[in-house]
Design a protein around this motif. Structure first.
Motif, mmCIF file in Angstrom:
data_model
loop_
_atom_site.group_PDB
_atom_site.id
_atom_site.type_symbol
_atom_site.label_atom_id
_atom_site.label_comp_id
_atom_site.label_asym_id
_atom_site.label_seq_id
_atom_site.Cartn_x
_atom_site.Cartn_y
_atom_site.Cartn_z
ATOM 1 N N VAL A 26 -5.609 54.993 17.074
ATOM 2 C CA VAL A 26 -6.691 54.023 17.105
ATOM 3 C C VAL A 26 -6.147 52.761 17.757
ATOM 4 N N VAL A 27 -6.940 52.170 18.624
ATOM 5 C CA VAL A 27 -6.586 50.914 19.280
ATOM 6 C C VAL A 27 -7.418 49.802 18.657
ATOM 7 N N ILE A 28 -6.763 48.727 18.302
ATOM 8 C CA ILE A 28 -7.440 47.498 17.884
ATOM 9 C C ILE A 28 -7.121 46.480 18.965
ATOM 10 N N CYS A 29 -8.165 45.896 19.567
ATOM 11 C CA CYS A 29 -7.924 45.024 20.718
ATOM 12 C C CYS A 29 -8.629 43.686 20.599
ATOM 13 N N ASP A 30 -8.136 42.736 21.382
ATOM 14 C CA ASP A 30 -8.718 41.397 21.400
ATOM 15 C C ASP A 30 -9.939 41.352 22.319
ATOM 16 N N ASP A 54 -10.684 38.292 13.492
ATOM 17 C CA ASP A 54 -9.487 38.146 14.313
ATOM 18 C C ASP A 54 -8.656 39.425 14.202
ATOM 19 N N ALA A 55 -7.614 39.513 15.001
ATOM 20 C CA ALA A 55 -6.820 40.745 15.068
ATOM 21 C C ALA A 55 -6.169 41.088 13.729
ATOM 22 N N ALA A 56 -5.560 40.094 13.080
ATOM 23 C CA ALA A 56 -4.876 40.374 11.815
ATOM 24 C C ALA A 56 -5.854 40.879 10.757
ATOM 25 N N ARG A 57 -7.027 40.297 10.717
ATOM 26 C CA ARG A 57 -8.044 40.724 9.751
ATOM 27 C C ARG A 57 -8.475 42.159 10.026
ATOM 28 N N ALA A 58 -8.630 42.500 11.294
ATOM 29 C CA ALA A 58 -9.003 43.862 11.669
ATOM 30 C C ALA A 58 -7.907 44.854 11.301
ATOM 31 N N VAL A 59 -6.666 44.486 11.554
ATOM 32 C CA VAL A 59 -5.538 45.351 11.197
ATOM 33 C C VAL A 59 -5.524 45.575 9.685
ATOM 34 N N ARG A 60 -5.721 44.518 8.913
ATOM 35 C CA ARG A 60 -5.745 44.652 7.449
ATOM 36 C C ARG A 60 -6.821 45.636 7.011
ATOM 37 N N ALA A 61 -8.016 45.501 7.575
ATOM 38 C CA ALA A 61 -9.124 46.377 7.185
ATOM 39 C C ALA A 61 -8.810 47.837 7.517
ATOM 40 N N VAL A 62 -8.375 48.094 8.735
ATOM 41 C CA VAL A 62 -8.098 49.477 9.157
ATOM 42 C C VAL A 62 -6.968 50.077 8.331
ATOM 43 N N LEU A 63 -5.898 49.333 8.139
ATOM 44 C CA LEU A 63 -4.759 49.880 7.403
ATOM 45 C C LEU A 63 -5.011 49.959 5.896
ATOM 46 N N SER A 64 -6.123 49.411 5.435
ATOM 47 C CA SER A 64 -6.471 49.588 4.022
ATOM 48 C C SER A 64 -6.919 51.019 3.737
ATOM 49 N N VAL A 65 -7.281 51.761 4.777
ATOM 50 C CA VAL A 65 -7.715 53.148 4.598
ATOM 51 C C VAL A 65 -6.946 54.147 5.465
ATOM 52 N N LEU A 66 -6.249 53.680 6.492
ATOM 53 C CA LEU A 66 -5.580 54.576 7.438
ATOM 54 C C LEU A 66 -4.091 54.681 7.133
ATOM 55 N N LYS A 123 -6.293 57.336 26.060
ATOM 56 C CA LYS A 123 -6.014 58.629 25.443
ATOM 57 C C LYS A 123 -6.180 58.586 23.922
ATOM 58 N N ALA A 124 -6.521 57.416 23.393
ATOM 59 C CA ALA A 124 -6.661 57.257 21.944
ATOM 60 C C ALA A 124 -7.911 57.961 21.438
ATOM 61 N N TYR A 125 -7.989 58.090 20.141
ATOM 62 C CA TYR A 125 -9.210 58.640 19.545
ATOM 63 C C TYR A 125 -10.346 57.641 19.691
ATOM 64 N N CYS A 126 -10.056 56.360 19.425
ATOM 65 C CA CYS A 126 -11.102 55.339 19.519
ATOM 66 C C CYS A 126 -10.508 53.957 19.750
ATOM 67 N N VAL A 127 -11.376 53.041 20.165
ATOM 68 C CA VAL A 127 -11.019 51.641 20.381
ATOM 69 C C VAL A 127 -11.943 50.785 19.521
ATOM 70 N N ILE A 128 -11.339 49.838 18.807
ATOM 71 C CA ILE A 128 -12.096 48.872 18.010
ATOM 72 C C ILE A 128 -11.860 47.494 18.609
ATOM 73 N N ALA A 129 -12.915 46.881 19.106
ATOM 74 C CA ALA A 129 -12.821 45.535 19.682
ATOM 75 C C ALA A 129 -13.041 44.503 18.585
ATOM 76 N N CYS A 138 -3.563 43.065 20.844
ATOM 77 C CA CYS A 138 -3.873 44.479 21.128
ATOM 78 C C CYS A 138 -2.795 45.380 20.539
ATOM 79 N N PHE A 139 -3.256 46.404 19.800
ATOM 80 C CA PHE A 139 -2.346 47.251 19.034
ATOM 81 C C PHE A 139 -2.795 48.706 19.062
ATOM 82 N N VAL A 140 -1.834 49.612 18.914
ATOM 83 C CA VAL A 140 -2.095 51.049 18.775
ATOM 84 C C VAL A 140 -1.476 51.504 17.461
#
Length: 159
Positions: A26-30, A54-66, A123-129, A138-140
């Motif tokens: 999964v890609v999280i991008c700015d 913001d990016a850090a908030r998005a990373v926190r949310a995704v990694l709370s379940v992934l 090539k990722a499964y998905c991108v989250i903007a 921007c992170f993978v």
């Protein structure tokens, strides 16, 4: 609203994260990333959004379940600053803190050169903007597995 679930995780994002398998990315991008065009090339084929986050908030949310992959050397990666591959901007330091908190240990980002990052993202499964306006947010992330506790086999259940 759901209990014990980050409210940033909308139905589309939850569906995508749940559908991903071990090793999918999964890609999280700015907000500066060419998210829509890149997302069209992904497995999901459409862009997912965390507008206003913001990016850090998005990373926190995704990694709370992934769960992050423990079978690869670098399950968390960041886009390198052009011409300064060792520079870690504030946005990446903030995201690093979220990764470490989610993992309960230090798990340093590996870096990916900007244009290699674009190709990897396709090539990722998905991108989250996100709504992140700072550059290089921007992170993978590579999805890992959650193993169930040992369950009795079918033969043991019949006894």
């Amino acid at each position: 609203m759901l209990k014990n679930l980050d409210p940033l995780l909308n139905a589309d994002v939850l569906h995508a994260l749940r559908a991903m398998g071990h090793g999918d990315e999964v890609v999280i991008c700015d907000a500066n990333f060419p998210a829509d065009s890149v997302a069209r090339a992904t497995v999901l084929g459409k862009l997912l959004r965390f507008d206003g986050a913001d990016a850090a908030r998005a990373v926190r949310a995704v990694l709370s379940v992934l769960p992050l992959d423990t079978f690869v050397e670098h399950p968390a990666q960041r886009m390198e600053v052009v011409g300064e591959p060792n520079t870690i901007p504030a946005v990446q330091r903030e995201a690093q803190a979220e990764v470490n908190a989610a993992e309960g240990r230090d798990l340093p980002f590996a870096s990916i050169e900007r244009f290699a990052f674009y190709e990897r993202a396709k090539k990722a499964y998905c991108v989250i903007a996100t709504g992140e306006r700072r550059g290089y947010g921007c992170f993978v992330f590579t999805k890992g597995v959650l193993l169930a506790p040992d369950a009795p086999s079918a033969g043991e259940q019949q006894k």
